[in-house]
Scaffold this motif. Sequence first.
Motif, PDB file in Angstrom:
ATOM      1  N   GLU A   1     -22.879  -8.020 -24.182  1.00 41.70           N
ATOM      2  CA  GLU A   1     -22.114  -8.309 -22.969  1.00 41.70           C
ATOM      3  C   GLU A   1     -20.611  -8.345 -23.235  1.00 41.70           C
ATOM      4  O   GLU A   1     -19.812  -7.989 -22.366  1.00 41.70           O
ATOM      5  N   TRP A   2     -20.231  -8.768 -24.436  1.00 43.55           N
ATOM      6  CA  TRP A   2     -18.813  -8.870 -24.786  1.00 43.55           C
ATOM      7  C   TRP A   2     -18.133  -7.514 -24.696  1.00 43.55           C
ATOM      8  O   TRP A   2     -16.982  -7.404 -24.257  1.00 43.55           O
ATOM      9  N   TYR A   3     -18.838  -6.462 -25.122  1.00 41.40           N
ATOM     10  CA  TYR A   3     -18.252  -5.120 -25.191  1.00 41.40           C
ATOM     11  C   TYR A   3     -18.153  -4.451 -23.817  1.00 41.40           C
ATOM     12  O   TYR A   3     -17.489  -3.432 -23.678  1.00 41.40           O
ATOM     13  N   LEU A   4     -18.827  -5.023 -22.819  1.00 37.16           N
ATOM     14  CA  LEU A   4     -18.830  -4.415 -21.489  1.00 37.16           C
ATOM     15  C   LEU A   4     -17.574  -4.753 -20.688  1.00 37.16           C
ATOM     16  O   LEU A   4     -17.358  -4.204 -19.607  1.00 37.16           O
ATOM     17  N   GLU A   5     -16.750  -5.660 -21.198  1.00 38.84           N
ATOM     18  CA  GLU A   5     -15.492  -6.024 -20.550  1.00 38.84           C
ATOM     19  C   GLU A   5     -14.324  -5.466 -21.358  1.00 38.84           C
ATOM     20  O   GLU A   5     -14.402  -5.341 -22.581  1.00 38.84           O
ATOM     21  N   ARG A   6     -13.241  -5.151 -20.678  1.00 39.82           N
ATOM     22  CA  ARG A   6     -12.041  -4.687 -21.380  1.00 39.82           C
ATOM     23  C   ARG A   6     -11.443  -5.834 -22.173  1.00 39.82           C
ATOM     24  O   ARG A   6     -11.372  -6.972 -21.695  1.00 39.82           O
ATOM     25  N   ARG A   7     -10.996  -5.538 -23.395  1.00 40.82           N
ATOM     26  CA  ARG A   7     -10.448  -6.568 -24.273  1.00 40.82           C
ATOM     27  C   ARG A   7      -9.084  -6.137 -24.791  1.00 40.82           C
ATOM     28  O   ARG A   7      -8.833  -4.956 -25.007  1.00 40.82           O
ATOM     29  N   GLY A   8      -8.211  -7.124 -25.027  1.00 42.96           N
ATOM     30  CA  GLY A   8      -6.895  -6.856 -25.602  1.00 42.96           C
ATOM     31  C   GLY A   8      -6.820  -7.374 -27.025  1.00 42.96           C
ATOM     32  O   GLY A   8      -7.792  -7.878 -27.587  1.00 42.96           O
ATOM     33  N   TRP A   9      -5.623  -7.280 -27.604  1.00 39.40           N
ATOM     34  CA  TRP A   9      -5.428  -7.683 -28.997  1.00 39.40           C
ATOM     35  C   TRP A   9      -5.855  -9.127 -29.283  1.00 39.40           C
ATOM     36  O   TRP A   9      -6.529  -9.379 -30.293  1.00 39.40           O
ATOM     37  N   PRO A  10      -5.481 -10.124 -28.468  1.00 36.55           N
ATOM     38  CA  PRO A  10      -5.853 -11.509 -28.803  1.00 36.55           C
ATOM     39  C   PRO A  10      -7.371 -11.699 -28.911  1.00 36.55           C
ATOM     40  O   PRO A  10      -7.857 -12.327 -29.859  1.00 36.55           O
ATOM     41  N   GLU A  11      -8.122 -11.160 -27.948  1.00 37.40           N
ATOM     42  CA  GLU A  11      -9.583 -11.318 -27.979  1.00 37.40           C
ATOM     43  C   GLU A  11     -10.195 -10.539 -29.135  1.00 37.40           C
ATOM     44  O   GLU A  11     -11.120 -11.037 -29.814  1.00 37.40           O
ATOM     45  N   ARG A  12      -9.702  -9.345 -29.371  1.00 38.17           N
ATOM     46  CA  ARG A  12     -10.231  -8.554 -30.484  1.00 38.17           C
ATOM     47  C   ARG A  12      -9.950  -9.247 -31.823  1.00 38.17           C
ATOM     48  O   ARG A  12     -10.792  -9.281 -32.711  1.00 38.17           O
ATOM     49  N   THR A  13      -8.737  -9.788 -31.952  1.00 44.12           N
ATOM     50  CA  THR A  13      -8.364 -10.426 -33.215  1.00 44.12           C
ATOM     51  C   THR A  13      -9.173 -11.693 -33.458  1.00 44.12           C
ATOM     52  O   THR A  13      -9.612 -11.961 -34.592  1.00 44.12           O
ATOM     53  N   LYS A  14      -9.395 -12.495 -32.427  1.00 40.58           N
ATOM     54  CA  LYS A  14     -10.220 -13.697 -32.591  1.00 40.58           C
ATOM     55  C   LYS A  14     -11.635 -13.316 -33.022  1.00 40.58           C
ATOM     56  O   LYS A  14     -12.210 -13.931 -33.937  1.00 40.58           O
ATOM     57  N   ALA A  15     -12.201 -12.290 -32.373  1.00 37.80           N
ATOM     58  CA  ALA A  15     -13.551 -11.841 -32.733  1.00 37.80           C
ATOM     59  C   ALA A  15     -13.579 -11.313 -34.167  1.00 37.80           C
ATOM     60  O   ALA A  15     -14.546 -11.542 -34.906  1.00 37.80           O
ATOM     61  N   TYR A  16     -12.508 -10.621 -34.561  1.00 40.56           N
ATOM     62  CA  TYR A  16     -12.424 -10.092 -35.929  1.00 40.56           C
ATOM     63  C   TYR A  16     -12.380 -11.230 -36.937  1.00 40.56           C
ATOM     64  O   TYR A  16     -13.129 -11.231 -37.930  1.00 40.56           O
ATOM     65  N   LEU A  17     -11.513 -12.199 -36.722  1.00 41.89           N
ATOM     66  CA  LEU A  17     -11.362 -13.303 -37.672  1.00 41.89           C
ATOM     67  C   LEU A  17     -12.650 -14.115 -37.783  1.00 41.89           C
ATOM     68  O   LEU A  17     -13.124 -14.407 -38.890  1.00 41.89           O
ATOM     69  N   ASP A  18     -13.240 -14.471 -36.651  1.00 48.24           N
ATOM     70  CA  ASP A  18     -14.459 -15.276 -36.672  1.00 48.24           C
ATOM     71  C   ASP A  18     -15.610 -14.510 -37.325  1.00 48.24           C
ATOM     72  O   ASP A  18     -16.313 -15.035 -38.201  1.00 48.24           O
ATOM     73  N   GLY A  19     -15.784 -13.248 -36.908  1.00 46.69           N
ATOM     74  CA  GLY A  19     -16.888 -12.453 -37.435  1.00 46.69           C
ATOM     75  C   GLY A  19     -16.703 -12.104 -38.890  1.00 46.69           C
ATOM     76  O   GLY A  19     -17.660 -12.162 -39.688  1.00 46.69           O
ATOM     77  N   ALA A  20     -15.476 -11.764 -39.285  1.00 52.46           N
ATOM     78  CA  ALA A  20     -15.224 -11.366 -40.666  1.00 52.46           C
ATOM     79  C   ALA A  20     -15.353 -12.552 -41.623  1.00 52.46           C
ATOM     80  O   ALA A  20     -15.872 -12.407 -42.734  1.00 52.46           O
ATOM     81  N   GLU A  21     -14.882 -13.734 -41.199  1.00 49.10           N
ATOM     82  CA  GLU A  21     -15.013 -14.911 -42.055  1.00 49.10           C
ATOM     83  C   GLU A  21     -16.481 -15.220 -42.333  1.00 49.10           C
ATOM     84  O   GLU A  21     -16.868 -15.508 -43.474  1.00 49.10           O
ATOM     85  N   ALA A  22     -17.309 -15.165 -41.301  1.00 49.52           N
ATOM     86  CA  ALA A  22     -18.740 -15.450 -41.472  1.00 49.52           C
ATOM     87  C   ALA A  22     -19.396 -14.426 -42.393  1.00 49.52           C
ATOM     88  O   ALA A  22     -20.179 -14.783 -43.289  1.00 49.52           O
ATOM     89  N   LEU A  23     -19.075 -13.143 -42.205  1.00 45.67           N
ATOM     90  CA  LEU A  23     -19.647 -12.097 -43.049  1.00 45.67           C
ATOM     91  C   LEU A  23     -19.156 -12.211 -44.488  1.00 45.67           C
ATOM     92  O   LEU A  23     -19.927 -12.023 -45.437  1.00 45.67           O
ATOM     93  N   PHE A  24     -17.868 -12.497 -44.658  1.00 45.33           N
ATOM     94  CA  PHE A  24     -17.291 -12.637 -45.999  1.00 45.33           C
ATOM     95  C   PHE A  24     -18.050 -13.702 -46.781  1.00 45.33           C
ATOM     96  O   PHE A  24     -18.501 -13.460 -47.916  1.00 45.33           O
ATOM     97  N   VAL A  25     -18.182 -14.872 -46.198  1.00 46.73           N
ATOM     98  CA  VAL A  25     -18.836 -15.984 -46.891  1.00 46.73           C
ATOM     99  C   VAL A  25     -20.296 -15.642 -47.192  1.00 46.73           C
ATOM    100  O   VAL A  25     -20.782 -15.884 -48.311  1.00 46.73           O
ATOM    101  N   ASP A  26     -20.993 -15.078 -46.240  1.00 53.08           N
ATOM    102  CA  ASP A  26     -22.399 -14.728 -46.414  1.00 53.08           C
ATOM    103  C   ASP A  26     -22.588 -13.743 -47.562  1.00 53.08           C
ATOM    104  O   ASP A  26     -23.365 -13.976 -48.497  1.00 53.08           O
ATOM    105  N   VAL A  27     -21.843 -12.640 -47.533  1.00 51.39           N
ATOM    106  CA  VAL A  27     -22.074 -11.583 -48.523  1.00 51.39           C
ATOM    107  C   VAL A  27     -21.516 -11.970 -49.889  1.00 51.39           C
ATOM    108  O   VAL A  27     -22.109 -11.644 -50.929  1.00 51.39           O
TER     109      VAL A  27
END
Length: 350
Positions: free
Chosen positions: A61-87
């Motif tokens: 559902e997140w991808y079905l809405e238009r997103r700008g830099w702030p939303e993309r960056t928050k998703a990147y930071l949150d998602g990347a931190e979780a993946l970094f720690v896991d892997v």
Amino acid sequence: MHHAAALLSLATAIPPHQFHQARVLEAAREVLAPRYPQFDTLASLFANTGIRHRYGVMPMEWYLERRGWPERTKAYLDGAEALFVDVARNALEQADLAASDIDTVVTVSSTGIATPTLEARVAKQMGFRGDISRVPVFGLGCAGGVSGLSIASRLAQARPGSNVLLVTFELCTLAVRHDELTKANIVAISLFGDGAAAAVLRAGDGGATQIEATGEKLWPDTLDVMGWSVDPEGFGVIFQRTIPDFVTEHMGPAVAEILARMELTRSEVDRFVCHPGGSKVISALERALSLDQGTLDHERDVIADYGNMSAPTVLFVLERARRAGLPARSLLTALGPGFTASCVSLRHAA
């Protein structure tokens, strides 16, 4: 004395949200087809990729809405931190090391912007030492897995006995664009997924799998083949569909040139482990490297299960090849923005 860097561990990780290819096509049609009459003529791309499903850091559902830099960056930071720690934790556990044992961390990612960079953001959670050397690398794109392994191996070789952690992660899905009514954007939507890989390397005390040699080939005047454009809404993909043709024409000579600098020949390579850009790229690689059709089986399986995750993808392929049993010599290859071919020769003792 020459101390080759040994690959002590290799781990992969994916985010929680799985997207079936048919559902991605359906969602893309809903969002883009009303404004892009050519969409239906390009819809066959989704079936031709060879992808069954892939993964994203955000729900569909997140991808079905238009997103700008702030939303993309928050998703990147949150998602990347979780993946970094896991892997990273998985790779450390396999190597029987703690985060405090790591002397250098190489972080490779091209799909978001973070300052401080990711290894600093997760340092406390991971338990890294205060004197750890940080080497963040941006801009390598799909070549980042092989180039990152090359960089990490040279850093390990420079300080024998030290432990080097490589972490590469890409959140390609966050670059989905609603405003880019282009073939390149449709190709990107049909191909890309999110994922991460990590490895621990050390030189000086042996190891079953060693980085034997590394090499690259940069072609001039190829900046338009692959990369990012940057505008107010976010990254926009630069992605020419001529890449399979480029691979067919140039990859064979490039690999031969790199092998020659390694003082190796094509006949001395027992297995190629390639970044699978897509099904057409895999077929082009088999032609370019004079391999029988179907030889790059792990590559096809990874694309089917995860899509093209950019930099980490080749390490997913290597993980499968390791489980199946590596031969004496493997050559990792990847192509990325530049346009660049990156290679790493692995020597394995059974």
